[in-house]
Motif scaffolding. Structure first.
Motif, PDB file in Angstrom:
ATOM      1  N   ALA A  93       0.822  -1.219   0.000  1.00 39.27           N
ATOM      2  CA  ALA A  93       0.000   0.000   0.000  1.00 39.27           C
ATOM      3  C   ALA A  93       0.854   1.266   0.000  1.00 39.27           C
ATOM      4  CB  ALA A  93      -0.933  -0.008   1.214  1.00 39.27           C
ATOM      5  N   ALA A  94       2.095   1.151   0.441  1.00 40.13           N
ATOM      6  CA  ALA A  94       2.993   2.309   0.512  1.00 40.13           C
ATOM      7  C   ALA A  94       3.898   2.430  -0.706  1.00 40.13           C
ATOM      8  CB  ALA A  94       3.856   2.225   1.776  1.00 40.13           C
ATOM      9  N   ALA A  95       3.939   1.390  -1.529  1.00 33.36           N
ATOM     10  CA  ALA A  95       4.926   1.325  -2.615  1.00 33.36           C
ATOM     11  C   ALA A  95       4.455   1.973  -3.924  1.00 33.36           C
ATOM     12  CB  ALA A  95       5.295  -0.129  -2.879  1.00 33.36           C
ATOM     13  N   ASP A  96       5.441   2.336  -4.760  1.00 39.46           N
ATOM     14  CA  ASP A  96       5.161   2.759  -6.131  1.00 39.46           C
ATOM     15  C   ASP A  96       5.433   1.582  -7.070  1.00 39.46           C
ATOM     16  OD1 ASP A  96       6.892   5.620  -5.042  1.00 39.46           O
ATOM     17  OD2 ASP A  96       4.722   5.540  -5.385  1.00 39.46           O
ATOM     18  N   GLN A  97       6.471   0.803  -6.752  1.00 43.74           N
ATOM     19  CA  GLN A  97       6.901  -0.312  -7.592  1.00 43.74           C
ATOM     20  C   GLN A  97       7.099  -1.547  -6.721  1.00 43.74           C
ATOM     21  OE1 GLN A  97       7.459   0.021 -10.912  1.00 43.74           O
ATOM     22  NE2 GLN A  97       7.493   2.249 -11.153  1.00 43.74           N
ATOM     23  N   VAL A  98       6.859  -2.724  -7.315  1.00 42.93           N
ATOM     24  CA  VAL A  98       7.100  -3.982  -6.609  1.00 42.93           C
ATOM     25  C   VAL A  98       8.029  -4.865  -7.437  1.00 42.93           C
ATOM     26  CG1 VAL A  98       6.094  -5.972  -5.420  1.00 42.93           C
ATOM     27  CG2 VAL A  98       4.733  -3.898  -5.760  1.00 42.93           C
ATOM     28  N   ILE A  99       9.038  -5.415  -6.779  1.00 41.45           N
ATOM     29  CA  ILE A  99       9.919  -6.409  -7.408  1.00 41.45           C
ATOM     30  C   ILE A  99       9.636  -7.738  -6.714  1.00 41.45           C
ATOM     31  CG2 ILE A  99      12.321  -7.153  -7.681  1.00 41.45           C
ATOM     32  CD1 ILE A  99      12.989  -4.084  -7.611  1.00 41.45           C
ATOM     33  N   VAL A 100       9.437  -8.792  -7.486  1.00 40.24           N
ATOM     34  CA  VAL A 100       9.119 -10.094  -6.919  1.00 40.24           C
ATOM     35  C   VAL A 100      10.246 -11.081  -7.215  1.00 40.24           C
ATOM     36  CG1 VAL A 100       7.448 -11.997  -6.848  1.00 40.24           C
ATOM     37  CG2 VAL A 100       6.657  -9.656  -7.268  1.00 40.24           C
ATOM     38  N   PRO A 101      11.115 -11.351  -6.218  1.00 38.04           N
ATOM     39  CA  PRO A 101      12.165 -12.349  -6.437  1.00 38.04           C
ATOM     40  C   PRO A 101      11.541 -13.744  -6.485  1.00 38.04           C
ATOM     41  CG  PRO A 101      12.624 -10.987  -4.491  1.00 38.04           C
ATOM     42  CD  PRO A 101      11.201 -10.760  -4.874  1.00 38.04           C
ATOM     43  N   CYS A 102      12.106 -14.605  -7.321  1.00 37.35           N
ATOM     44  CA  CYS A 102      11.580 -15.962  -7.487  1.00 37.35           C
ATOM     45  C   CYS A 102      12.722 -16.888  -7.852  1.00 37.35           C
ATOM     46  CB  CYS A 102      10.519 -15.960  -8.594  1.00 37.35           C
ATOM     47  SG  CYS A 102       9.744 -17.572  -8.872  1.00 37.35           S
ATOM     48  N   THR A 103      12.851 -18.005  -7.129  1.00 40.22           N
ATOM     49  CA  THR A 103      13.895 -18.982  -7.465  1.00 40.22           C
ATOM     50  C   THR A 103      13.319 -19.981  -8.472  1.00 40.22           C
ATOM     51  OG1 THR A 103      13.184 -20.352  -5.603  1.00 40.22           O
ATOM     52  CG2 THR A 103      14.999 -18.837  -5.199  1.00 40.22           C
ATOM     53  N   PRO A 104      14.193 -20.662  -9.244  1.00 39.10           N
ATOM     54  CA  PRO A 104      13.690 -21.615 -10.239  1.00 39.10           C
ATOM     55  C   PRO A 104      13.191 -22.898  -9.549  1.00 39.10           C
ATOM     56  CG  PRO A 104      16.002 -21.032 -10.652  1.00 39.10           C
ATOM     57  CD  PRO A 104      15.671 -20.590  -9.277  1.00 39.10           C
ATOM     58  N   SER A 105      12.008 -22.819  -8.964  1.00 43.09           N
ATOM     59  CA  SER A 105      11.468 -23.975  -8.259  1.00 43.09           C
ATOM     60  C   SER A 105       9.946 -23.947  -8.337  1.00 43.09           C
ATOM     61  CB  SER A 105      11.904 -23.946  -6.790  1.00 43.09           C
ATOM     62  OG  SER A 105      11.299 -22.862  -6.129  1.00 43.09           O
ATOM     63  N   ALA A 106       9.338 -25.134  -8.244  1.00 45.68           N
ATOM     64  CA  ALA A 106       7.886 -25.244  -8.320  1.00 45.68           C
ATOM     65  C   ALA A 106       7.208 -24.439  -7.214  1.00 45.68           C
ATOM     66  CB  ALA A 106       7.481 -26.716  -8.206  1.00 45.68           C
ATOM     67  N   LEU A 107       7.761 -24.526  -5.999  1.00 42.66           N
ATOM     68  CA  LEU A 107       7.126 -23.883  -4.859  1.00 42.66           C
ATOM     69  C   LEU A 107       7.183 -22.354  -4.969  1.00 42.66           C
ATOM     70  CD1 LEU A 107       8.346 -26.237  -1.962  1.00 42.66           C
ATOM     71  CD2 LEU A 107       6.480 -26.559  -3.578  1.00 42.66           C
ATOM     72  N   ALA A 108       8.315 -21.821  -5.417  1.00 42.58           N
ATOM     73  CA  ALA A 108       8.445 -20.355  -5.561  1.00 42.58           C
ATOM     74  C   ALA A 108       7.509 -19.852  -6.662  1.00 42.58           C
ATOM     75  CB  ALA A 108       9.888 -19.974  -5.873  1.00 42.58           C
ATOM     76  N   LEU A 109       7.450 -20.601  -7.762  1.00 39.70           N
ATOM     77  CA  LEU A 109       6.572 -20.210  -8.874  1.00 39.70           C
ATOM     78  C   LEU A 109       5.125 -20.118  -8.405  1.00 39.70           C
ATOM     79  CD1 LEU A 109       5.532 -19.837 -11.776  1.00 39.70           C
ATOM     80  CD2 LEU A 109       5.958 -22.271 -12.157  1.00 39.70           C
ATOM     81  N   ALA A 110       4.703 -21.104  -7.611  1.00 36.19           N
ATOM     82  CA  ALA A 110       3.326 -21.098  -7.115  1.00 36.19           C
ATOM     83  C   ALA A 110       3.063 -19.874  -6.256  1.00 36.19           C
ATOM     84  CB  ALA A 110       3.054 -22.369  -6.315  1.00 36.19           C
ATOM     85  N   GLY A 111       4.089 -19.388  -5.558  1.00 41.79           N
ATOM     86  CA  GLY A 111       3.909 -18.225  -4.684  1.00 41.79           C
ATOM     87  C   GLY A 111       3.776 -16.909  -5.425  1.00 41.79           C
ATOM     88  N   VAL A 112       4.291 -16.846  -6.669  1.00 37.06           N
ATOM     89  CA  VAL A 112       4.272 -15.577  -7.396  1.00 37.06           C
ATOM     90  C   VAL A 112       2.839 -15.116  -7.681  1.00 37.06           C
ATOM     91  CG1 VAL A 112       5.012 -14.325  -9.458  1.00 37.06           C
ATOM     92  CG2 VAL A 112       6.522 -16.020  -8.434  1.00 37.06           C
ATOM     93  N   SER A 113       1.981 -16.041  -8.054  1.00 34.30           N
ATOM     94  CA  SER A 113       0.592 -15.641  -8.357  1.00 34.30           C
ATOM     95  C   SER A 113      -0.105 -15.016  -7.156  1.00 34.30           C
ATOM     96  CB  SER A 113      -0.234 -16.820  -8.862  1.00 34.30           C
ATOM     97  OG  SER A 113       0.537 -17.980  -8.956  1.00 34.30           O
ATOM     98  N   GLY A 114       0.234 -15.491  -5.959  1.00 36.45           N
ATOM     99  CA  GLY A 114      -0.359 -14.921  -4.744  1.00 36.45           C
ATOM    100  C   GLY A 114      -0.006 -13.454  -4.586  1.00 36.45           C
ATOM    101  N   VAL A 115       1.265 -13.127  -4.867  1.00 40.77           N
ATOM    102  CA  VAL A 115       1.703 -11.737  -4.754  1.00 40.77           C
ATOM    103  C   VAL A 115       1.091 -10.887  -5.866  1.00 40.77           C
ATOM    104  CG1 VAL A 115       3.686 -10.196  -4.654  1.00 40.77           C
ATOM    105  CG2 VAL A 115       3.872 -12.496  -3.754  1.00 40.77           C
ATOM    106  N   VAL A 116       1.054 -11.431  -7.071  1.00 45.42           N
ATOM    107  CA  VAL A 116       0.471 -10.692  -8.204  1.00 45.42           C
ATOM    108  C   VAL A 116      -0.996 -10.374  -7.894  1.00 45.42           C
ATOM    109  CG1 VAL A 116      -0.189 -10.854 -10.639  1.00 45.42           C
ATOM    110  CG2 VAL A 116       2.072 -11.624  -9.906  1.00 45.42           C
ATOM    111  N   GLN A 117      -1.691 -11.350  -7.332  1.00 45.59           N
ATOM    112  CA  GLN A 117      -3.088 -11.151  -6.935  1.00 45.59           C
ATOM    113  C   GLN A 117      -3.207 -10.071  -5.861  1.00 45.59           C
ATOM    114  OE1 GLN A 117      -5.863 -12.298  -8.143  1.00 45.59           O
ATOM    115  NE2 GLN A 117      -7.206 -11.488  -6.525  1.00 45.59           N
ATOM    116  N   ALA A 118      -2.315 -10.098  -4.884  1.00 46.77           N
ATOM    117  CA  ALA A 118      -2.336  -9.108  -3.809  1.00 46.77           C
ATOM    118  C   ALA A 118      -2.061  -7.703  -4.359  1.00 46.77           C
ATOM    119  CB  ALA A 118      -1.304  -9.464  -2.736  1.00 46.77           C
ATOM    120  N   ILE A 119      -1.119  -7.612  -5.304  1.00 44.26           N
ATOM    121  CA  ILE A 119      -0.810  -6.319  -5.928  1.00 44.26           C
ATOM    122  C   ILE A 119      -2.059  -5.789  -6.625  1.00 44.26           C
ATOM    123  CG2 ILE A 119       0.473  -5.215  -7.813  1.00 44.26           C
ATOM    124  CD1 ILE A 119       2.811  -7.165  -7.096  1.00 44.26           C
ATOM    125  N   HIS A 120      -2.729  -6.687  -7.321  1.00 40.91           N
ATOM    126  CA  HIS A 120      -3.961  -6.326  -8.037  1.00 40.91           C
ATOM    127  C   HIS A 120      -5.003  -5.757  -7.070  1.00 40.91           C
ATOM    128  CE1 HIS A 120      -6.626  -6.603 -11.487  1.00 40.91           C
ATOM    129  NE2 HIS A 120      -7.541  -7.144 -10.700  1.00 40.91           N
TER     130      HIS A 120
END
Ligand SMILES: Nc1ncnc2c1ncn2[C@@H]1O[C@H](COP(=O)(O)OP(=O)(O)OP(=O)(O)O)[C@@H](O)[C@H]1O
Ligand SMILES: Nc1ncnc2c1ncn2[C@@H]1O[C@H](COP(=O)(O)OP(=O)(O)OP(=O)(O)O)[C@@H](O)[C@H]1O
Ligand SMILES: [Mg+2]
Ligand SMILES: [Mg+2]
Lengths: 260, 260
Positions: free
Chosen positions: B142-169
């Protein structure tokens, strides 16, 4: 009645889920035990890691924890695909449970109540905890008999161990006198990089002495590959070093649990 | 006024802290910018990672966030040891803030209010978020202008990215119309293990397309070693691959931020 083993660590990415899934699978596969794996992390990584063989149906863990209607976790769990191992399915509602539990009286005992009868159906109940000491992790500690703390050879992970040890101390004092710290497991140990690794590992051993279990788990790509394939490590790569080390750890822990 | 950049990811151990500290340090050291690093994770890993050069004093971030008395984060930050970079000190009270904020009205805007005047003192404000989408992470978004989402090459990290993208939305829609996803950064990429790595990386690129930034950060022990030494990577190992890759990432991001 089942022994309840919580896999807890404050630090993220130290192998809580990899350890919970691999130990639960090893105990079911190689020791003929009936195991229930409860995923207390709203991210539902346990179900993801086992998705290739996951059974149908199941119910809501969030509902079991927040409604206190006497529903049992055993009632909502599903087959994992690993013979003898059941797992709690993905439940998006679990994200809200942390906030809801935060305000309630007796909130820390929701899980313990919800596994009272489940304990008669299993030999072991394994709890995968989220990477922070919120209501869900505290529920895990309040419901557990034993705690395993995974820790990678790094400054940040080492700093996180004291937080969990402190939490175990408080939960033992206020909510769960039987709670015991089974040990700290060194995970993701990079055999190739003895320099940085070694420095961090010495610090961990200095800080926690005999709490650090002799059985370590080294970095082995098969462990990540298994999760990508949605299978436990013993189905995915039974001859891998990751499989052997988790098998050895599982055996050693059973001995310690039985003696403890 | 400062651009506010949140480093957020639902998954644990994907390099949020390593990325936040390294980018903040690079921007201060190599671009002559005045940077404030705010650690929203109660585990205070930013202060730990910079402990060798940390300044004295400072105040309580928890107090600034929960008391709403018009206190600014800039007032409680301390020197990091990196010229031009200030950081919020360790605050054990931050653990309680998540629970306290959970019940309050307007709780998501506590941080935004607390950096209103701070923004005039800095060119960039970097937010290191905890590994779950609770009140502290939401405050960050809520305080940010930009968001960077670090992600490692793994199934579990990939699954977590959508959660953050949804939250940003959701945060963009309800609280912060200016919020932009700068991109997904592939971190801890193992150059030696193209097989498992490659499969996961393809999945991530398929899922997120041009959101995945071309600048990656490979596994480099110097990055963990720097944290063990309590120094930023540029002080600890300026010639290391980790230093070079974070320097390149910092430069590329500045260009994108200025254009965006
Ligand atoms: N010994 C190992 N060798 C190689 N990769 C591993 C090993 N242990 C874990 N990993 C990988 O590291 C990543 C993090 O592990 P894992 O998700 O089990 O940690 P966690 O503590 O449960 O994380 P979180 O804090 O997000 O819950 C995963 O992608 C996993 O596949
Ligand atoms: N590129 C890299 N090469 C080698 N080690 C790395 C790299 N990036 C991060 N690490 C190490 O991996 C561990 C996890 O990184 P970090 O703590 O930055 O992740 P995080 O997402 O902030 O974790 P958390 O979810 O606990 O906040 C740390 O010990 C760090 O030193
Ligand atoms: Mg996990
Ligand atoms: Mg972090």
């Amino acid at each position: 009645a089942a022994t309840v083993v919580a896999i807890a660590a404050q630090k993220g990415g130290v192998g809580k889920t990899t350890t919970a899934v691999s130990l639960a699978s090893a105990w079911a596969r190689f020791h003929g035990l009936k195991v229930l794996l409860i995923d207390l992390d709203p991210q539902a990584n346990c179900a993801l890691a086992l998705r290739a063989g996951l059974g149908e149906g199941g119910g809501s863990l969030a509902e079991v924890l927040s409604e206190g209607k006497g529903k049992e976790v055993a009632e909502i769990a599903i087959a994992s695909g690993v013979p003898g191992l059941d797992v709690t399915p993905d439940d998006p509602e679990l994200q809200q449970v942390e906030a809801r539990l935060a305000g309630k009286i007796g909130k820390e005992l929701a899980l313990r109540k919800a596994i009272e009868r489940s304990r008669t159906h299993y030999d072991l109940i394994v709890l995968d905890c989220p990477p922070h000491l919120g209501p869900l992790s505290v529920n895990g500690l309040a419901a557990a008999d034993q705690v395993i703390v995974p820790c990678t050879p790094s400054a940040l992970a080492l700093a996180g161990v004291s937080g969990v040890v402190q939490a175990i101390h408080e939960v033992r004092g206020q909510l769960n006198p039987n709670l015991a710290l089974l040990g700290v497991v060194l995970t993701r140990v990079d055999a190739r990089n003895k320099a940085t690794n070694g420095a961090a590992m010495s610090l961990i051993e200095e800080a926690f002495g005999e709490l650090v279990l002799p059985e370590k788990v080294e970095v082995n790509n098969a462990l990540a590959g298994a999760q990508l394939a949605g299978q436990d490590i013993f189905a995915h790569a039974p001859a891998s070093r990751g499989a052997r080390q988790y098998m050895d750890l599982a055996e050693a822990l059973l001995t310690r649990i039985d003696q403890g």
